[in-house]
Scaffold this active site. Sequence first.
Site, short mmCIF file in Angstrom:
data_model
loop_
_atom_site.label_atom_id
_atom_site.label_comp_id
_atom_site.label_asym_id
_atom_site.label_seq_id
_atom_site.Cartn_x
_atom_site.Cartn_y
_atom_site.Cartn_z
N GLU A 45 -10.69 -0.56 14.91
CA GLU A 45 -11.04 -0.49 13.49
C GLU A 45 -10.28 -1.62 12.81
O GLU A 45 -9.07 -1.55 12.62
CB GLU A 45 -10.64 0.87 12.89
CG GLU A 45 -10.92 0.97 11.39
CD GLU A 45 -10.32 2.21 10.74
OE1 GLU A 45 -10.22 3.26 11.42
OE2 GLU A 45 -9.94 2.12 9.57
N ARG A 49 -8.39 -5.66 4.82
CA ARG A 49 -7.28 -5.77 3.87
C ARG A 49 -6.75 -7.17 3.75
O ARG A 49 -5.79 -7.40 3.02
CB ARG A 49 -6.14 -4.84 4.29
CG ARG A 49 -6.51 -3.38 4.19
CD ARG A 49 -5.33 -2.49 4.58
NE ARG A 49 -5.84 -1.22 5.04
CZ ARG A 49 -5.17 -0.35 5.76
NH1 ARG A 49 -3.92 -0.59 6.08
NH2 ARG A 49 -5.71 0.78 6.14
N LYS A 133 -13.31 10.81 9.17
CA LYS A 133 -11.90 10.42 9.29
C LYS A 133 -11.11 11.36 8.37
O LYS A 133 -11.44 11.48 7.19
CB LYS A 133 -11.76 8.97 8.84
CG LYS A 133 -10.34 8.46 8.69
CD LYS A 133 -10.34 6.94 8.46
CE LYS A 133 -8.95 6.43 8.17
NZ LYS A 133 -8.83 4.97 8.42
C1 3PG Z 1 -5.62 3.45 7.94
O1 3PG Z 1 -6.09 2.54 7.29
O2 3PG Z 1 -6.31 4.25 8.57
C2 3PG Z 1 -4.13 3.67 7.91
O3 3PG Z 1 -3.47 2.61 7.33
C3 3PG Z 1 -3.56 3.93 9.26
O4 3PG Z 1 -2.46 4.72 9.08
P1 3PG Z 1 -1.10 4.45 9.87
O5 3PG Z 1 -0.69 3.04 9.54
O6 3PG Z 1 -0.15 5.47 9.32
O7 3PG Z 1 -1.38 4.63 11.33
#
Ligand code: 3PG
Length: 211
Positions: A45, A49, A133
Amino acid sequence: MSTIMADASGVLKLSPVIPVVTIEDPADAVPLARALLAGGIGVIELTLRTPTALTSMRLIADEVPDIVVGAGTILTPGQADGAVAAGAQFLVSPGATPALLTAMNSLEVPVLPGVATVGEVLMVLDHGLTAMKFFPAGPAGGPAYLAAISALIPHVTFCPTGGISLATAHDYLRLVNVSCVGGSWLTPADAVVAKDWTRVEELAAGAAALG
Ligand code: 3PG
């Protein structure tokens, strides 16, 4: 594509962990994807960003065809369009609105919308999607929350993401309504900046062993 075909249940079966990846420098995209693949993880994924995210998306889609690359952090219909045009094979949003779901469902790829409440789950079900999700998983209630709602909505499958690590992933993976988790721990920012692909491969192997 119908809304049923846009369901992301198949994406959730690709791996016990979907790595949530943020890439600043597109030169890192291909070696990073190859390191994940070498460690046994066949899906990414890639978050939208960074300003260069779509360039990285195109590079991975073209040059690492054995990995399934999707776009994360989709906030607007325009971002969904751009991601699919750049080669995204599935779309992930941190939350959902009816307008965003309609727009994402109109594209030719599976859609994994973010939810954090039962009301949001029901709204996403209204759009024909049963894979979601659960985000942000830790602050939104963790494994106990998903366990509590599984009897009410047993036909929904979740990919919890947010605050999960190798040490806590199993707390989610053992739940009947969870088929994988998401997390950024496989590609730590310091490892990517250092181009430490061996470390990424090792973290990927550790995550793949959860399956
Ligand atoms: C996302 O975009 O799904 C989150 O930033 C992932 O979360 P994590 O960095 O706590 O794993």
